[in-house]
Design a protein around this motif. Structure first.
Motif, PDB file in Angstrom:
ATOM      1  N   ALA A   3       0.871  -1.417   0.010  1.00  0.00           N
ATOM      2  CA  ALA A   3      -0.165   0.151  -0.049  1.00  0.00           C
ATOM      3  C   ALA A   3       0.824   1.101  -0.098  1.00  0.00           C
ATOM      4  O   ALA A   3       0.571   2.412  -0.672  1.00  0.00           O
ATOM      5  CB  ALA A   3      -0.992  -0.161   1.320  1.00  0.00           C
ATOM      6  N   LYS A   4       1.927   1.285   0.558  1.00  0.00           N
ATOM      7  CA  LYS A   4       2.925   2.264   0.692  1.00  0.00           C
ATOM      8  C   LYS A   4       3.612   2.656  -0.362  1.00  0.00           C
ATOM      9  O   LYS A   4       3.781   3.590  -1.081  1.00  0.00           O
ATOM     10  CB  LYS A   4       4.003   2.239   1.946  1.00  0.00           C
ATOM     11  CG  LYS A   4       4.735   3.312   1.974  1.00  0.00           C
ATOM     12  CD  LYS A   4       5.682   3.363   3.271  1.00  0.00           C
ATOM     13  CE  LYS A   4       6.401   4.511   3.412  1.00  0.00           C
ATOM     14  NZ  LYS A   4       6.800   5.462   2.518  1.00  0.00           N
ATOM     15  N   GLU A   5       3.881   1.563  -1.096  1.00  0.00           N
ATOM     16  CA  GLU A   5       4.804   1.670  -2.429  1.00  0.00           C
ATOM     17  C   GLU A   5       3.726   2.253  -3.515  1.00  0.00           C
ATOM     18  O   GLU A   5       4.034   2.878  -4.387  1.00  0.00           O
ATOM     19  CB  GLU A   5       5.178   0.130  -2.821  1.00  0.00           C
ATOM     20  CG  GLU A   5       6.463  -0.372  -1.924  1.00  0.00           C
ATOM     21  CD  GLU A   5       6.808  -1.565  -2.551  1.00  0.00           C
ATOM     22  OE1 GLU A   5       6.165  -2.359  -3.195  1.00  0.00           O
ATOM     23  OE2 GLU A   5       7.900  -2.321  -1.969  1.00  0.00           O
TER      24      GLU A   5
ATOM     25  N   SER B 139       4.491  10.325  -6.658  1.00  0.00           N
ATOM     26  CA  SER B 139       5.670  10.477  -7.536  1.00  0.00           C
ATOM     27  C   SER B 139       5.178  10.660  -8.902  1.00  0.00           C
ATOM     28  O   SER B 139       5.398  11.777  -9.697  1.00  0.00           O
ATOM     29  CB  SER B 139       6.532   9.330  -7.677  1.00  0.00           C
ATOM     30  OG  SER B 139       7.610   9.383  -8.559  1.00  0.00           O
ATOM     31  N   ALA B 140       4.023  10.151  -9.389  1.00  0.00           N
ATOM     32  CA  ALA B 140       3.511  10.384 -10.801  1.00  0.00           C
ATOM     33  C   ALA B 140       2.640  11.474 -10.929  1.00  0.00           C
ATOM     34  O   ALA B 140       3.008  12.405 -11.684  1.00  0.00           O
ATOM     35  CB  ALA B 140       2.541   9.303 -11.281  1.00  0.00           C
ATOM     36  N   ALA B 141       2.156  11.867  -9.637  1.00  0.00           N
ATOM     37  CA  ALA B 141       1.417  13.197  -9.443  1.00  0.00           C
ATOM     38  C   ALA B 141       2.581  14.475  -9.590  1.00  0.00           C
ATOM     39  O   ALA B 141       2.141  15.686 -10.166  1.00  0.00           O
ATOM     40  CB  ALA B 141       0.493  13.578  -8.389  1.00  0.00           C
ATOM     41  N   LYS B 142       3.453  14.224  -8.794  1.00  0.00           N
ATOM     42  CA  LYS B 142       4.613  15.148  -8.756  1.00  0.00           C
ATOM     43  C   LYS B 142       5.178  15.555  -9.904  1.00  0.00           C
ATOM     44  O   LYS B 142       5.582  16.657 -10.551  1.00  0.00           O
ATOM     45  CB  LYS B 142       5.691  14.601  -7.806  1.00  0.00           C
ATOM     46  CG  LYS B 142       6.534  15.797  -7.284  1.00  0.00           C
ATOM     47  CD  LYS B 142       7.333  15.332  -6.157  1.00  0.00           C
ATOM     48  CE  LYS B 142       8.002  16.016  -5.144  1.00  0.00           C
ATOM     49  NZ  LYS B 142       9.043  15.806  -4.194  1.00  0.00           N
ATOM     50  N   SER B 143       5.665  14.479 -10.984  1.00  0.00           N
ATOM     51  CA  SER B 143       6.338  14.497 -12.165  1.00  0.00           C
ATOM     52  C   SER B 143       5.272  15.056 -13.120  1.00  0.00           C
ATOM     53  O   SER B 143       5.657  15.762 -14.057  1.00  0.00           O
ATOM     54  CB  SER B 143       6.776  13.189 -12.678  1.00  0.00           C
ATOM     55  OG  SER B 143       5.896  12.225 -12.873  1.00  0.00           O
TER      56      SER B 143
ATOM     57  N   ARG C 148       4.261   5.473  -5.514  1.00  0.00           N
ATOM     58  CA  ARG C 148       4.092   5.880  -7.023  1.00  0.00           C
ATOM     59  C   ARG C 148       3.163   6.859  -7.255  1.00  0.00           C
ATOM     60  O   ARG C 148       3.345   7.582  -8.164  1.00  0.00           O
ATOM     61  CB  ARG C 148       3.747   4.477  -7.417  1.00  0.00           C
ATOM     62  CG  ARG C 148       5.263   3.470  -7.814  1.00  0.00           C
ATOM     63  CD  ARG C 148       4.778   2.195  -8.378  1.00  0.00           C
ATOM     64  NE  ARG C 148       4.739   1.162  -7.353  1.00  0.00           N
ATOM     65  CZ  ARG C 148       3.773   0.352  -7.369  1.00  0.00           C
ATOM     66  NH1 ARG C 148       3.105  -0.040  -8.456  1.00  0.00           N
ATOM     67  NH2 ARG C 148       3.649  -0.522  -6.405  1.00  0.00           N
ATOM     68  N   VAL C 149       2.076   6.873  -6.842  1.00  0.00           N
ATOM     69  CA  VAL C 149       0.711   7.756  -7.090  1.00  0.00           C
ATOM     70  C   VAL C 149       1.357   9.226  -6.881  1.00  0.00           C
ATOM     71  O   VAL C 149       1.169  10.082  -7.610  1.00  0.00           O
ATOM     72  CB  VAL C 149      -0.456   7.272  -6.405  1.00  0.00           C
ATOM     73  CG1 VAL C 149      -1.161   8.554  -6.674  1.00  0.00           C
ATOM     74  CG2 VAL C 149      -1.089   6.118  -7.001  1.00  0.00           C
TER      75      VAL C 149
END
Length: 74
Positions: free
Chosen positions: A53-55, A62-66, A59-60
Motif C-alpha cells: 500500500a505504501k509503495e 511520484s506520478a502526480a509530482k512528475s 508511486r501515485v
C-alpha cells in the motif's frame, strides 16, 4: 478401595502412564509451535499488505509530482 496388582502390571501401568504423558507433552509443544507459525504468517501478511500500500501511494505521489512538473514546463 485399593486393589492389589502384580508387580508386572504395576510396571506396565507406570510405563503406559509415562508414554501417555510424553505424547501429551509432545502434542502440546506442537500446538504451541503451530500457533507461533500461524501468528508469524499473519504478521508477515499484514506487513506485506502495508508495504504494498505504501509503495502504491509513493508511486501515485511520484506520478502526480512528475505530472505537475511537466505541466509547468509547457
Amino acid at each position: 478401595m485399593t486393589e492389589n496388582y502384580s508387580k508386572l502390571r504395576q510396571q506396565a501401568e507406570s510405563a503406559f502412564g509415562k508414554a501417555q504423558s510424553q505424547l501429551f507433552e509432545r502434542q502440546r509443544a506442537l500446538d504451541d509451535l503451530n500457533s507461533i507459525v500461524i501468528a508469524r504468517n499473519e504478521k508477515t501478511q499484514r506487513l506485506r499488505e502495508a508495504r504494498l500500500a505504501k509503495e502504491l501511494q509513493d508511486r501515485v505521489a511520484s506520478a502526480a509530482k512528475s505530472g505537475s512538473k511537466s505541466a509547468r514546463k509547457s
